[in-house]
Enzyme design. Structure first.
Site, PDB file in Angstrom:
ATOM      1  N   ASN A   1      -5.306 -10.243  -3.464  1.00 15.68           N
ATOM      2  CA  ASN A   1      -5.010  -9.671  -2.135  1.00 15.68           C
ATOM      3  C   ASN A   1      -4.575  -8.219  -2.310  1.00 15.68           C
ATOM      4  OD1 ASN A   1      -2.689 -10.592  -3.463  1.00 15.68           O
ATOM      5  ND2 ASN A   1      -1.674 -11.344  -1.641  1.00 15.68           N
TER       6      ASN A   1
ATOM      7  N   LYS B   1      -0.586   4.105  -8.172  1.00 10.95           N
ATOM      8  CA  LYS B   1      -0.459   5.471  -8.695  1.00 10.95           C
ATOM      9  C   LYS B   1       0.798   5.598  -9.571  1.00 10.95           C
ATOM     10  CE  LYS B   1       0.763  10.145  -7.871  1.00 10.95           C
ATOM     11  NZ  LYS B   1       0.516  11.456  -7.335  1.00 10.95           N
TER      12      LYS B   1
ATOM     13  N   LYS C   1       2.876  10.078  -0.652  1.00  8.80           N
ATOM     14  CA  LYS C   1       2.058  10.549   0.471  1.00  8.80           C
ATOM     15  C   LYS C   1       2.780  11.533   1.380  1.00  8.80           C
ATOM     16  CE  LYS C   1      -1.515   7.936   1.421  1.00  8.80           C
ATOM     17  NZ  LYS C   1      -2.525   6.898   1.667  1.00  8.80           N
TER      18      LYS C   1
ATOM     19  N   GLY D   1      -4.601  -4.342  -3.704  1.00  5.50           N
ATOM     20  CA  GLY D   1      -5.576  -3.305  -4.026  1.00  5.50           C
ATOM     21  C   GLY D   1      -4.781  -2.101  -4.460  1.00  5.50           C
ATOM     22  N   HIS D   2      -4.789  -1.802  -5.752  1.00 11.33           N
ATOM     23  CA  HIS D   2      -3.979  -0.716  -6.293  1.00 11.33           C
ATOM     24  C   HIS D   2      -4.905   0.412  -6.747  1.00 11.33           C
ATOM     25  CE1 HIS D   2      -0.453  -3.699  -7.148  1.00 11.33           C
ATOM     26  NE2 HIS D   2      -0.763  -3.602  -5.881  1.00 11.33           N
TER      27      HIS D   2
ATOM     28  N   SER E   1       5.470  12.084  -4.669  1.00 11.48           N
ATOM     29  CA  SER E   1       4.029  12.180  -4.851  1.00 11.48           C
ATOM     30  C   SER E   1       3.458  13.006  -3.696  1.00 11.48           C
ATOM     31  CB  SER E   1       3.432  10.767  -4.863  1.00 11.48           C
ATOM     32  OG  SER E   1       2.032  10.834  -4.874  1.00 11.48           O
ATOM     33  N   VAL E   2       2.690  14.044  -4.058  1.00 10.51           N
ATOM     34  CA  VAL E   2       2.177  14.967  -3.034  1.00 10.51           C
ATOM     35  C   VAL E   2       0.642  14.977  -2.986  1.00 10.51           C
ATOM     36  CG1 VAL E   2       4.219  16.455  -2.950  1.00 10.51           C
ATOM     37  CG2 VAL E   2       2.465  16.881  -4.692  1.00 10.51           C
TER      38      VAL E   2
ATOM     39  N   ASP F   1       0.814  -1.221   0.000  1.00 11.54           N
ATOM     40  CA  ASP F   1       0.000   0.000   0.000  1.00 11.54           C
ATOM     41  C   ASP F   1       0.847   1.271   0.000  1.00 11.54           C
ATOM     42  OD1 ASP F   1      -2.215  -1.677   0.121  1.00 11.54           O
ATOM     43  OD2 ASP F   1      -2.185  -1.691   2.304  1.00 11.54           O
TER      44      ASP F   1
ATOM     45  N   GLN G   1       2.032  -6.010  -3.108  1.00 12.69           N
ATOM     46  CA  GLN G   1       2.515  -6.066  -1.713  1.00 12.69           C
ATOM     47  C   GLN G   1       3.824  -5.272  -1.579  1.00 12.69           C
ATOM     48  OE1 GLN G   1       1.513  -9.590  -3.059  1.00 12.69           O
ATOM     49  NE2 GLN G   1      -0.458  -8.660  -2.654  1.00 12.69           N
TER      50      GLN G   1
ATOM     51  N   ALA H   1      -7.437  -1.197   0.644  1.00 11.74           N
ATOM     52  CA  ALA H   1      -8.197  -1.077  -0.607  1.00 11.74           C
ATOM     53  C   ALA H   1      -8.857  -2.404  -0.977  1.00 11.74           C
ATOM     54  CB  ALA H   1      -7.277  -0.610  -1.736  1.00 11.74           C
ATOM     55  N   THR H   2      -8.480  -3.502  -0.301  1.00 13.03           N
ATOM     56  CA  THR H   2      -9.066  -4.803  -0.593  1.00 13.03           C
ATOM     57  C   THR H   2     -10.066  -5.206   0.487  1.00 13.03           C
ATOM     58  OG1 THR H   2      -7.149  -5.513  -1.845  1.00 13.03           O
ATOM     59  CG2 THR H   2      -8.499  -7.267  -0.919  1.00 13.03           C
TER      60      THR H   2
ATOM     61  N   ARG I   1      -9.983  -2.875   5.932  1.00 11.58           N
ATOM     62  CA  ARG I   1      -9.471  -2.806   7.311  1.00 11.58           C
ATOM     63  C   ARG I   1      -8.660  -1.530   7.519  1.00 11.58           C
ATOM     64  NH1 ARG I   1      -6.306  -8.422   7.761  1.00 11.58           N
ATOM     65  NH2 ARG I   1      -5.866  -7.884   5.592  1.00 11.58           N
TER      66      ARG I   1
HETATM   67  P1  GDP Z   1      -0.738   0.252  -3.552  1.00  7.23           P
HETATM   68  O1  GDP Z   1      -1.330  -1.012  -3.036  1.00  7.23           O
HETATM   69  O2  GDP Z   1       0.735   0.334  -3.293  1.00  7.23           O
HETATM   70  O3  GDP Z   1      -1.071   0.532  -4.983  1.00  7.23           O
HETATM   71  O4  GDP Z   1      -1.384   1.423  -2.689  1.00  7.23           O
HETATM   72  P2  GDP Z   1      -2.950   1.575  -2.328  1.00  7.23           P
HETATM   73  O5  GDP Z   1      -3.678   2.018  -3.525  1.00  7.23           O
HETATM   74  O6  GDP Z   1      -3.445   0.380  -1.618  1.00  7.23           O
HETATM   75  O7  GDP Z   1      -2.856   2.700  -1.222  1.00  7.23           O
HETATM   76  C1  GDP Z   1      -2.348   3.963  -1.479  1.00  7.23           C
HETATM   77  C2  GDP Z   1      -3.436   5.015  -1.200  1.00  7.23           C
HETATM   78  O8  GDP Z   1      -2.840   6.292  -1.110  1.00  7.23           O
HETATM   79  C3  GDP Z   1      -4.470   5.114  -2.301  1.00  7.23           C
HETATM   80  O9  GDP Z   1      -5.695   5.488  -1.743  1.00  7.23           O
HETATM   81  C4  GDP Z   1      -3.930   6.243  -3.185  1.00  7.23           C
HETATM   82  O10 GDP Z   1      -4.947   6.919  -3.915  1.00  7.23           O
HETATM   83  C5  GDP Z   1      -3.334   7.144  -2.141  1.00  7.23           C
HETATM   84  N1  GDP Z   1      -2.170   7.921  -2.564  1.00  7.23           N
HETATM   85  C6  GDP Z   1      -1.162   7.566  -3.415  1.00  7.23           C
HETATM   86  N2  GDP Z   1      -0.223   8.541  -3.460  1.00  7.23           N
HETATM   87  C7  GDP Z   1      -0.654   9.520  -2.630  1.00  7.23           C
HETATM   88  C8  GDP Z   1      -0.097  10.768  -2.216  1.00  7.23           C
HETATM   89  O11 GDP Z   1       0.993  11.178  -2.613  1.00  7.23           O
HETATM   90  N3  GDP Z   1      -0.818  11.494  -1.311  1.00  7.23           N
HETATM   91  C9  GDP Z   1      -2.010  11.065  -0.820  1.00  7.23           C
HETATM   92  N4  GDP Z   1      -2.639  11.846   0.062  1.00  7.23           N
HETATM   93  N5  GDP Z   1      -2.555   9.901  -1.183  1.00  7.23           N
HETATM   94  C10 GDP Z   1      -1.881   9.134  -2.068  1.00  7.23           C
HETATM   95  P1  IMO Z   2      -0.908  -4.235  -2.177  1.00  7.19           P
HETATM   96  O1  IMO Z   2      -0.473  -4.800  -3.493  1.00  7.19           O
HETATM   97  C1  IMO Z   2      -0.949  -4.597   2.173  1.00  7.19           C
HETATM   98  C2  IMO Z   2      -1.055  -8.646   3.818  1.00  7.19           C
HETATM   99  C3  IMO Z   2      -2.311  -9.098   4.537  1.00  7.19           C
HETATM  100  C4  IMO Z   2      -1.702 -10.035   5.560  1.00  7.19           C
HETATM  101  C5  IMO Z   2      -0.581 -10.712   4.769  1.00  7.19           C
HETATM  102  C6  IMO Z   2      -0.949 -12.066   4.194  1.00  7.19           C
HETATM  103  O2  IMO Z   2      -2.201  -3.513  -2.244  1.00  7.19           O
HETATM  104  O3  IMO Z   2       0.184  -3.440  -1.551  1.00  7.19           O
HETATM  105  P2  IMO Z   2      -2.481 -12.814   2.160  1.00  7.19           P
HETATM  106  O4  IMO Z   2      -3.952 -12.609   1.912  1.00  7.19           O
HETATM  107  O5  IMO Z   2      -1.613 -12.235   1.105  1.00  7.19           O
HETATM  108  O6  IMO Z   2      -2.132 -14.228   2.471  1.00  7.19           O
HETATM  109  O7  IMO Z   2      -2.193 -11.982   3.519  1.00  7.19           O
HETATM  110  O8  IMO Z   2      -0.262  -9.823   3.715  1.00  7.19           O
HETATM  111  N1  IMO Z   2      -1.273  -8.152   2.442  1.00  7.19           N
HETATM  112  C7  IMO Z   2      -1.191  -6.856   2.090  1.00  7.19           C
HETATM  113  N2  IMO Z   2      -0.994  -5.760   2.837  1.00  7.19           N
HETATM  114  N3  IMO Z   2      -1.061  -4.481   0.834  1.00  7.19           N
HETATM  115  C8  IMO Z   2      -1.232  -5.573   0.058  1.00  7.19           C
HETATM  116  O9  IMO Z   2      -1.220  -5.530  -1.287  1.00  7.19           O
HETATM  117  C9  IMO Z   2      -1.344  -6.838   0.693  1.00  7.19           C
HETATM  118  N4  IMO Z   2      -1.537  -8.099   0.251  1.00  7.19           N
HETATM  119  C10 IMO Z   2      -1.467  -8.896   1.323  1.00  7.19           C
HETATM  120  O10 IMO Z   2      -2.956  -8.001   5.141  1.00  7.19           O
HETATM  121  O11 IMO Z   2      -1.097  -9.301   6.596  1.00  7.19           O
HETATM  122 MG    MG Z   3      -2.889  -1.646  -1.811  1.00  5.89          MG
END
Ligand code: GDP
Ligand code: IMO
Ligand code: MG
Length: 432
Positions: free
Chosen positions: A38, A18, A332, A40-41, A415-416, A13, A225, A300-301, A304
């Site tokens: 698992n 992005k 962020k 969530g992008h 990224s801001v 996450d 991840q 995002a998945t 939580r």
């Molecule tokens: P990923 O799993 O690594 O793709 O990240 P996620 O999408 O799960 O979580 C990142 C969250 O932060 C998302 O809601 C994005 O829209 C948000 N995000 C990404 N870059 C920035 C940033 O520079 N600032 C803020 N405020 N939010 C951001």
């Molecule tokens: P992205 O790609 C954050 C975490 C789960 C749990 C552990 C094992 O969005 O960054 P799993 O279902 O993979 O067996 O769970 O890994 N986890 C993540 N945490 N971002 C993810 O993906 C994750 N994918 C799995 O919360 O702790």
């Molecule tokens: Mg994610």
């Protein structure tokens, strides 16, 4: 030629979605190499949010090829739903090719049931998985009983493998967990329908990648991840079941290491974690709550709440090493605005009082580690409109300079804000 891997440096996450969406503009092929739904992008373009679990984050750019590599575990129901959602928003342009590797393994209904049953029945330690069947699907791959996408397209082979698996999994589900057995016929019908929907998308992705590389096309490898959720290099057993480090971009897609020139490590300006496991810089105070709220740190998945804490450079430096990171994308940064004093963890103090700059493999020792912090002054100015590094306040620049020097890699991007446009690009890894 410039092919680039994007990988997380923390516990997921970090904002990979992005950054992949942003870099996809310069790429021809965007390919996911591991994990499953698992992940969530999140992509935000002109205020509109798209969350992807399986489809590569390049999909918003028309005319590109998006691939799901052999290293991904594919839940066909989720993939088809994701495709339909994108189509209903007019997003999956007809000029875009979406391909799925014939060698990718399938997530089956019994994988999800086993994942959830294990977590709820207290067999072993609770990991806090996403409950999507990821671990059990990878287990079947490694134990050589998994069912692949190419098997799905061959009804006879599929049926034979399904039968054998259902027998074994029903024994496990009913005898160990006292759960209901799964129904082979129902699964065969359900997956038979998926086969027909997916057939036009199934391909030998490794071969197509090689052909594209030969033509001088640019490949963007999208990780899911983060480094510390890696099955080998993470905080085992509180990890996911695949290799999340950049090196797996090769195994997970079928290209050799010489195909990769740059690795961008995504690093959030603070640290978050979802699920169980050690977290040395975790903040269970008002700053932690503030990061969670301002950063909108919800999974995002699974939805939580993400656990939050100060930036831990021990984790990031480790990731720079094991993923061979050549550039850091810092995300962020805006979330830190308004916090008077910021802390960066530069090392850990062990229970014996020793200073260490690496992550102990022994979980008991890691759990006893205390963070060693450097304190920096924060800033109050709104930085979301910044387009150049010179637009950032002095204290913001001091924070990122310190981060860069502790990381062992150069900053490639800052990224801001969540939107594609809210980005300062320092060095484009595609060299454009
Ligand atoms: P990923 O799993 O690594 O793709 O990240 P996620 O999408 O799960 O979580 C990142 C969250 O932060 C998302 O809601 C994005 O829209 C948000 N995000 C990404 N870059 C920035 C940033 O520079 N600032 C803020 N405020 N939010 C951001
Ligand atoms: P992205 O790609 C954050 C975490 C789960 C749990 C552990 C094992 O969005 O960054 P799993 O279902 O993979 O067996 O769970 O890994 N986890 C993540 N945490 N971002 C993810 O993906 C994750 N994918 C799995 O919360 O702790
Ligand atoms: Mg994610």
């Amino acid at each position: 030629m410039a092919n680039v891997v994007v990988a997380g440096t923390q516990w997921g996450d970090e904002g990979k979605g992005k950054v992949v969406d942003l870099y996809a503009e310069n790429a021809d092929v965007i390919v996911r190499f591991q994990g499953g739904n698992n992940a969530g992008h999140t992509l935000v373009v002109k205020g509109q949010q798209t969350i992807l679990h399986l489809i590569p984050s390049g999909i918003l750019h028309a005319g590109k090829t998006c691939m799901i590599g052999n290293g991904v575990v594919v839940d066909p129901a989720v993939l088809i739903e994701e495709m339909n959602t994108l189509k209903s928003r007019g997003l999956l342009a007809s000029s875009t090719r979406l391909l799925v590797s014939e060698k990718a393994h399938l997530i089956m209904p019994y994988h999800r049931l086993i994942d959830v049953a294990r977590e709820s029945h207290g067999v072993g330690k609770k990991i806090g998985t996403t409950g999507r069947g990821i671990g059990p699907a990878y287990e079947d791959k490694i134990s050589r009983v998994g069912i692949r996408v190419c098997d799905l397209l061959d009804p006879e082979v599929f049926r034979e493998k399904l039968k054998r698996n259902v027998q074994e999994k029903n024994f496990y589900l009913t005898k160990l967990f006292s759960e209901e057995p799964v129904d082979e016929e129902a699964i065969a019908r359900e997956y038979g329908a998926y086969a027909e929907q997916l057939r036009p998308h199934v391909a030998d992705c490794s071969l197509i990648l090689q052909q594209e590389i030969n033509k001088g096309k640019k490949i963007l490898f999208e990780g899911a991840q983060g480094c510390h959720l890696d099955i080998d290099h993470g905080t085992f057993p509180y990890v996911t079941s695949s290799n999340t480090v950049a090196g797996n971009a090769c195994c997970g897609t079928g290209v050799g290491p010489s195909a990769v020139q740059s690795v961008v490590g995504i690093c959030k300006a603070y640290t978050t974690r979802v699920g169980e496991g050690p977290f040395v810089t975790e903040l269970n105070d008002e700053i932690g709550a503030r990061l969670q709220q301002v950063g909108q740190e919800f999974g995002a998945t699974t939805g939580r709440k993400r656990r939050c804490g100060w930036l831990d450079m021990v984790l990031v430096r480790h990731a720079v090493r094991v993923s061979g990171v050549t550039g850091i994308a810092l995300t962020k940064l805006d979330v830190l605005t308004g916090i008077a004093k910021l802390k960066i963890c530069t090392g850990y103090r062990t229970e014996q009082g020793e200073f260490t700059e690496s992550v102990p493999a022994n979980l008991r020792l890691l759990q006893q580690c205390r963070p060693v912090y450097e304190e920096l002054d924060g800033w109050t100015e709104d930085i979301r409109g910044a387009k150049r590094i010179e637009d950032l306040p002095g204290n913001t620049r001091r924070y990122i300079d310190r981060l860069e020097s502790l990381s062992g890699a150069r900053l490639a991007l800052i990224s801001v804000g969540p939107d594609r446009d809210e980005t300062i690009i320092l060095n484009n890894p595609f060299g454009d």
